[in-house]
Design an enzyme around this catalytic site. Structure first.
Site, PDB file in Angstrom:
ATOM      1  N   GLY A  20       0.813  -1.214   0.000  1.00  0.00           N
ATOM      2  CA  GLY A  20       0.000   0.000   0.000  1.00  0.00           C
ATOM      3  C   GLY A  20       0.846   1.263   0.000  1.00  0.00           C
ATOM      4  O   GLY A  20       0.526   2.241  -0.682  1.00  0.00           O
ATOM      5  N   ASN A  70      -8.230   4.232   8.391  1.00  0.00           N
ATOM      6  CA  ASN A  70      -7.701   3.088   9.117  1.00  0.00           C
ATOM      7  C   ASN A  70      -7.862   3.190  10.626  1.00  0.00           C
ATOM      8  O   ASN A  70      -7.833   2.190  11.317  1.00  0.00           O
ATOM      9  CB  ASN A  70      -6.229   2.864   8.758  1.00  0.00           C
ATOM     10  CG  ASN A  70      -5.415   4.131   8.736  1.00  0.00           C
ATOM     11  OD1 ASN A  70      -5.734   5.078   8.005  1.00  0.00           O
ATOM     12  ND2 ASN A  70      -4.382   4.185   9.543  1.00  0.00           N
ATOM     13  N   SER A  94      -3.522  -3.099  -0.627  1.00  0.00           N
ATOM     14  CA  SER A  94      -2.443  -3.816   0.056  1.00  0.00           C
ATOM     15  C   SER A  94      -2.890  -5.220   0.441  1.00  0.00           C
ATOM     16  O   SER A  94      -3.954  -5.400   1.031  1.00  0.00           O
ATOM     17  CB  SER A  94      -2.023  -3.039   1.311  1.00  0.00           C
ATOM     18  OG  SER A  94      -1.156  -3.847   2.085  1.00  0.00           O
ATOM     19  N   CYS A 132       1.526   3.219  12.764  1.00  0.00           N
ATOM     20  CA  CYS A 132       2.597   4.200  12.614  1.00  0.00           C
ATOM     21  C   CYS A 132       2.621   5.159  13.797  1.00  0.00           C
ATOM     22  O   CYS A 132       3.665   5.627  14.201  1.00  0.00           O
ATOM     23  CB  CYS A 132       2.405   4.997  11.336  1.00  0.00           C
ATOM     24  SG  CYS A 132       1.922   3.971   9.968  1.00  0.00           S
TER      25      CYS A 132
END
Ligand SMILES: *Cc1c(COP(=O)(O)O)cnc(C)c1O
Length: 393
Positions: free
Chosen positions: A73, A153, A201, A327
């Site tokens: 992705g 997300n 992804s 992240c």
């Protein structure tokens, strides 16, 4: 080790399906031919890639010559944005995106700003929606690219992609969407959208990590990103990840076959979880919206707690959850998405994400919810703020 594990982080990654591994295995062992080689072992690899391309095209209702395999992705997002920006820079240097994109999009845009492009970052409303009108108003004469994610997300908000796409098409602006969270969770039909570029992804729908897809609508002006050999019809260089590509092909086929059941199952677990938490744990708030929400996503702000401590206590019990995007965890900054929807820092710091998958059972969720309630009681008894509030009541 906890006696039992319940994995509730499918938005971060999913397990690899047995059928997918079986599809990949020959290309990790006996079928090692380079797809560019003309002898039969090479042709076997080449055929596997073209079979996978057909499966991906079919799953999103695209043409096979619009499907390009990438390393995931992140690469698809980088390629779409950089490639469209540089291929169209003679027309203008303005890009529109949002504040709640994945870092693969945000950091690519930040880099382009350093290289002379101008970027407008649209703010979502309090539910995480990027309204079409905002996009329309941000368009300038020199706008060359709009990049708005399909579904978020962290808070699971589904964006009005069709409407934004229509606006982009009317104005002749390239439209990219990061559909990494959408594929496998909700229907994505290229023919019903007005999308020029779309990122996928593999590891978010029970496929392998390290492989992705960029859908490129026929006729879209896009510069190459990875330079080298003539693979992927001269568009994306590098010896192909044959096993990964075979895997993502199988995974997306399985995902579209079982999409309805999957949606139903994860939505049931989601709604059960939200209802339990709202009714049994005080001082909570659902982040995002209930209507335009991914079926398997729960994101809740728990007042008076640190999400990181909750994650550790849940982990001790064998429960895997998340305090934000993969992240954002590891850094002390609260999630950029939660801040963008207007949460104060301390509320953002107390937010947890649970994302469900097909292997989660109702019994698992019942057990998890009991554990979660205990964890919250424990953490709050340790909170000075919570204790003084209770005393003064
Ligand atoms: C996971 C994710 C990505 C990154 O995909 P990788 O294959 O892990 O590089 C990009 N965008 C969104 C919305 C994601 O959830």
């Amino acid at each position: 080790m906890a006696e039992k594990t319940v994995y509730l982080d499918h938005a971060a990654t999913t397990p690899l399906k047995k059928e997918v591994l079986d599809e990949m295995m020959p290309f990790l062992t006996i079928n090692y031919g380079n797809p560019s080689s003309v002898y039969s072992a090479g042709r076997t690899s080449k055929n596997a890639i073209e079979d996978a391309r057909e499966r991906v095209a079919k799953a999103i209702n695209a043409n096979i010559n619009e499907i390009f395999f990438t390393s995931g992705g992140t690469e698809s997002d980088n390629w779409a944005i950089r490639g469209a920006a540089y291929a169209n820079k003679d027309k203008g240097k303005h890009i529109i995106t949002s504040l709640i994109e994945h870092h693969a999009v945000l950091n690519t845009c930040r880099q382009l700003e350093k290289e002379g492009f101008e970027v407008t970052y649209l703010a979502p409303d309090e539910f995480g929606i990027i309204h079409e009108k905002l996009v329309e108003d941000a368009i300038r004469k020199d706008t060359i690219l709009i990049s708005i994610m399909f579904a978020n997300n962290e808070i699971g908000t589904i964006q009005p992609i069709e409407g934004i796409g229509k606006i982009a098409k009317e104005k002749g602006i390239i439209f990219h969407t990061d559909a990494v969270q959408a594929i496998g969770n909700i229907p994505v039909d290229i023919k019903e959208l007005y999308v020029d570029l779309l990122s996928i992804s593999g590891h978010k729908f029970y496929g392998p990590k390290g492989v992705g897809v960029l859908y490129v609508k026929k006729g879209t002006k896009l510069q190459n990103y990875i330079l080298g050999g003539a693979q992927e019809r001269n568009k994306r260089a590098g010896t192909e990840n044959v096993a990964g590509i075979a895997g993502i092909g199988k995974a997306i086929e399985l995902a579209s076959e079982r999409l309805e059941d999957y949606e139903k199952h994860t939505r049931m677990l989601r709604d059960k979880t939200i209802e339990y938490i709202i009714n049994n744990i005080p001082y909570v708030k659902l982040n995002g919206t209930i209507e335009k929400r991914l079926p398997g996503n729960v994101n809740i702000a728990f007042q008076f707690i640190e999400a990181e401590s909750a994650i550790i206590m849940l982990d001790c019990k064998g429960i895997a959850a998340s305090s934000g995007s993969a992240c954002a965890s590891g850094s002390l900054d609260p999630s950029h998405v939660l801040l963008a929807i207007g949460l104060p820092h301390e509320i953002a710091h107390g937010s947890l994400r649970f994302s469900f998958g097909e292997e989660n059972t109702v019994e698992d969720i019942d057990w998890f919810l009991g554990v979660l309630k205990e964890v919250m009681i424990k953490l709050r008894t340790m909170s000075p703020l919570y204790n003084s509030l209770m005393k003064n009541q």
